[in-house]
Design a protein around this motif. Structure first.
Motif, PDB file in Angstrom:
ATOM      1  N   ALA A 151      32.536  38.933  -0.875  1.00 60.67           N
ATOM      2  CA  ALA A 151      31.518  39.227  -1.669  1.00 60.67           C
ATOM      3  C   ALA A 151      30.543  39.919  -0.545  1.00 60.67           C
ATOM      4  CB  ALA A 151      31.048  38.146  -2.408  1.00 60.67           C
ATOM      5  N   GLN A 152      30.229  39.219   0.410  1.00 57.85           N
ATOM      6  CA  GLN A 152      29.144  39.441   1.360  1.00 57.85           C
ATOM      7  C   GLN A 152      29.756  40.768   2.079  1.00 57.85           C
ATOM      8  OE1 GLN A 152      28.961  36.418   4.159  1.00 57.85           O
ATOM      9  NE2 GLN A 152      27.783  34.959   2.604  1.00 57.85           N
ATOM     10  N   ALA A 153      30.954  40.998   2.373  1.00 60.55           N
ATOM     11  CA  ALA A 153      31.399  42.325   3.168  1.00 60.55           C
ATOM     12  C   ALA A 153      31.305  43.391   2.098  1.00 60.55           C
ATOM     13  CB  ALA A 153      32.914  42.327   3.365  1.00 60.55           C
ATOM     14  N   HIS A 154      31.635  43.047   0.804  1.00 57.62           N
ATOM     15  CA  HIS A 154      31.519  44.259  -0.285  1.00 57.62           C
ATOM     16  C   HIS A 154      30.101  44.979  -0.527  1.00 57.62           C
ATOM     17  CE1 HIS A 154      35.398  43.505  -1.622  1.00 57.62           C
ATOM     18  NE2 HIS A 154      35.448  44.244  -2.775  1.00 57.62           N
ATOM     19  N   HIS A 155      29.038  43.729  -0.461  1.00 57.40           N
ATOM     20  CA  HIS A 155      27.659  44.087  -0.767  1.00 57.40           C
ATOM     21  C   HIS A 155      27.126  44.860   0.495  1.00 57.40           C
ATOM     22  CE1 HIS A 155      23.921  43.695  -2.724  1.00 57.40           C
ATOM     23  NE2 HIS A 155      23.587  42.850  -1.925  1.00 57.40           N
ATOM     24  N   LEU A 156      27.400  44.364   1.826  1.00 59.88           N
ATOM     25  CA  LEU A 156      26.862  45.045   2.915  1.00 59.88           C
ATOM     26  C   LEU A 156      27.612  46.639   3.090  1.00 59.88           C
ATOM     27  CD1 LEU A 156      26.780  42.089   5.393  1.00 59.88           C
ATOM     28  CD2 LEU A 156      24.937  43.388   4.297  1.00 59.88           C
ATOM     29  N   ALA A 157      28.952  46.562   2.923  1.00 61.94           N
ATOM     30  CA  ALA A 157      29.578  47.676   2.952  1.00 61.94           C
ATOM     31  C   ALA A 157      29.527  48.784   1.922  1.00 61.94           C
ATOM     32  CB  ALA A 157      31.315  47.417   2.983  1.00 61.94           C
ATOM     33  N   HIS A 171      35.955  51.260  -4.050  1.00 65.42           N
ATOM     34  CA  HIS A 171      36.918  50.449  -4.793  1.00 65.42           C
ATOM     35  C   HIS A 171      36.890  48.928  -4.133  1.00 65.42           C
ATOM     36  CE1 HIS A 171      39.396  53.722  -6.784  1.00 65.42           C
ATOM     37  NE2 HIS A 171      38.594  54.217  -5.751  1.00 65.42           N
ATOM     38  N   GLY A 172      36.859  47.804  -4.964  1.00 63.77           N
ATOM     39  CA  GLY A 172      36.783  46.580  -4.607  1.00 63.77           C
ATOM     40  C   GLY A 172      37.809  45.570  -5.342  1.00 63.77           C
ATOM     41  N   LEU A 173      37.804  44.520  -4.615  1.00 68.46           N
ATOM     42  CA  LEU A 173      38.753  43.298  -5.012  1.00 68.46           C
ATOM     43  C   LEU A 173      40.154  43.402  -4.574  1.00 68.46           C
ATOM     44  CD1 LEU A 173      37.079  42.514  -8.581  1.00 68.46           C
ATOM     45  CD2 LEU A 173      36.772  41.495  -6.707  1.00 68.46           C
ATOM     46  N   VAL A 174      40.709  44.423  -5.250  1.00 63.71           N
ATOM     47  CA  VAL A 174      42.263  44.605  -4.699  1.00 63.71           C
ATOM     48  C   VAL A 174      43.161  43.564  -4.823  1.00 63.71           C
ATOM     49  CG1 VAL A 174      43.509  46.357  -3.148  1.00 63.71           C
ATOM     50  CG2 VAL A 174      41.090  46.403  -2.999  1.00 63.71           C
ATOM     51  N   LEU A 175      42.764  42.568  -5.735  1.00 63.19           N
ATOM     52  CA  LEU A 175      43.645  41.244  -5.807  1.00 63.19           C
ATOM     53  C   LEU A 175      45.217  41.356  -5.882  1.00 63.19           C
ATOM     54  CD1 LEU A 175      41.141  39.091  -7.813  1.00 63.19           C
ATOM     55  CD2 LEU A 175      40.949  39.787  -5.252  1.00 63.19           C
ATOM     56  N   PHE A 207      28.340  46.729  -5.100  1.00 57.70           N
ATOM     57  CA  PHE A 207      29.633  46.013  -4.663  1.00 57.70           C
ATOM     58  C   PHE A 207      30.623  47.024  -4.708  1.00 57.70           C
ATOM     59  CE2 PHE A 207      26.917  42.556  -5.566  1.00 57.70           C
ATOM     60  CZ  PHE A 207      27.076  41.582  -4.671  1.00 57.70           C
ATOM     61  N   TYR A 208      30.746  47.551  -5.847  1.00 57.63           N
ATOM     62  CA  TYR A 208      32.074  48.786  -5.876  1.00 57.63           C
ATOM     63  C   TYR A 208      31.819  49.514  -7.153  1.00 57.63           C
ATOM     64  CZ  TYR A 208      33.793  44.395  -8.640  1.00 57.63           C
ATOM     65  OH  TYR A 208      33.947  43.631  -9.603  1.00 57.63           O
ATOM     66  N   GLU A 209      32.394  50.564  -7.067  1.00 57.50           N
ATOM     67  CA  GLU A 209      32.594  51.385  -8.288  1.00 57.50           C
ATOM     68  C   GLU A 209      33.772  51.393  -9.413  1.00 57.50           C
ATOM     69  OE1 GLU A 209      30.326  55.286  -6.906  1.00 57.50           O
ATOM     70  OE2 GLU A 209      31.513  54.206  -5.368  1.00 57.50           O
ATOM     71  N   ILE A 210      34.796  50.937  -8.435  1.00 58.13           N
ATOM     72  CA  ILE A 210      36.000  50.685  -9.502  1.00 58.13           C
ATOM     73  C   ILE A 210      36.760  49.506  -8.678  1.00 58.13           C
ATOM     74  CG2 ILE A 210      38.494  51.621  -9.789  1.00 58.13           C
ATOM     75  CD1 ILE A 210      37.190  54.499  -9.026  1.00 58.13           C
TER      76      ILE A 210
END
Length: 340
Positions: A151-157, A171-175, A207-210
């Motif tokens: 979450a920290q990496a997403h927020h900063l990136a 794009h985020g998560l990619v679980l 954090f992400y758009e998708i």
């Protein structure tokens, strides 16, 4: 709309495929096959902080970025575009140390280092206006990143990338999967959301758009026994099925996440599997994708109202034995894209 019902309209979401890591370049035969089917996107891995062969990653040490490797990524993007496809790049991470709260020397590993690398990368020549996935299967044992660090990496990136290239798409998560309540992927996702909301009440904005996810059709007791596309169940079949997507979406909505969903890996294994045949794989593709033309029975909306892309993994045997098995699947996928 489940089962083998004939399809009469084109898919309302994009169909796409996966390629290899950028250090291998791209397979022109895979690009040509993807173009022939009518696919829209092509996905490649980009190592961030570790060496693979001659590819040393993008960030060699903290603050030292590889222009040569960024140029390789740009060349891959140009090649993908030349076939009428759009590139999606997923940033992969060394699983040792993976992502850490602190760094002293050696391989970069903190969220801040990741964000600075992404800001630099999206600003390099030929890399503007592209789509980027932040990490690959961070909930999996091969790449594991704690939900809080992720979450920290997403927020900063996200902030750094948008400042460096406002035209990029994050794009985020990619679980690695979607599962029933209390199962691994959902537990990870909910923990990620909790950490993200502690950083910003505006989650997921910033954090992400998708939001991207993967879904495979495996019996957890026996990986060589592929499940049918409509399968859904308890502990023995936690991953697959159209209903899994619907339940997963309901949980996302409950968490306040209404970003579009992409499934950037899906498919059926074929090597070493006594069950799978070219004809069966083609039938599974038809049944599954036609099902997703219809209404999500949990949220009472069309799947296509939130599901915007499906990425086959992969086009050929180079995709770890998950490739399309010849002409039957190619014919089905082409017909699904065109609606004819």
């Amino acid at each position: 709309m489940h089962g083998g019902r004939a399809f009469i309209k084109p898919l309302p979401f994009a169909l796409a495929s996966n390629g290899a890591q950028v250090r291998y370049g791209v397979s022109t035969s895979d690009l040509a096959a993807s173009q022939g089917i009518g696919m829209k996107w092509y996905r490649n891995d980009v190592p961030w902080n570790f060496s693979q062969g001659s590819f040393t990653g993008i960030e060699v040490v903290a603050g030292a970025f590889s222009s040569v490797n960024a140029a390789t990524v740009a060349a891959v993007a140009a090649s993908v575009k030349s076939y009428g496809l759009k590139p999606l790049f997923v940033i992969t991470v060394n699983n040792n140390p993976g992502l850490s709260a602190t760094w002293t020397s050696g391989i970069p590993c903190t969220p801040a280092q990741f964000a600075s690398m992404m800001a630099w990368l999206v600003a390099q020549p030929g890399l503007q206006g592209l789509d980027w996935e932040l990490f690959n299967e961070p909930d999996g044992s091969s790449w594991y990143i704690t939900p809080t660090l992720n979450a920290q990496a997403h927020h900063l990136a996200y902030a750094a990338m948008k400042a460096a290239d406002p035209t990029c798409t994050v794009h985020g998560l990619v679980l690695q999967g979607m599962g029933p309540t209390g199962y691994g992927p959902e537990t990870y996702y909910n923990s990620f959301v909790t950490a993200a909301k502690a950083l910003s009440a505006a989650f997921p904005v910033g954090f992400y758009e998708i939001a991207d996810f993967h879904i495979y059709f495996l019996n957890s007791n026996n990986i060589t026994n592929d499940l049918a596309p409509d399968a859904y169940g308890g502990s023995n079949t936690p991953w697959p099925g159209w209903r899994t997507i619907a339940n997963w979406q309901a949980n996302r909505i409950a968490q306040g996440d209404t970003t579009p969903m992409w499934i950037t890996e899906f498919g059926w294994q074929y090597t070493g599997d006594g069950q799978m045949t070219p004809q069966l794989q083609a039938q599974f593709y038809q049944n599954y994708l036609v099902s997703l033309l219809g209404t999500d029975p949990v949220n009472n909306v069309l799947y296509s109202s939130y599901l915007k892309a499906m990425f086959q993994f992969a086009m050929s045997a180079g995709g770890a034995n998950w490739g399309i098995i010849g002409q039957p699947a190619v014919a089905v996928l082409t017909k699904l894209v065109s609606g004819h």
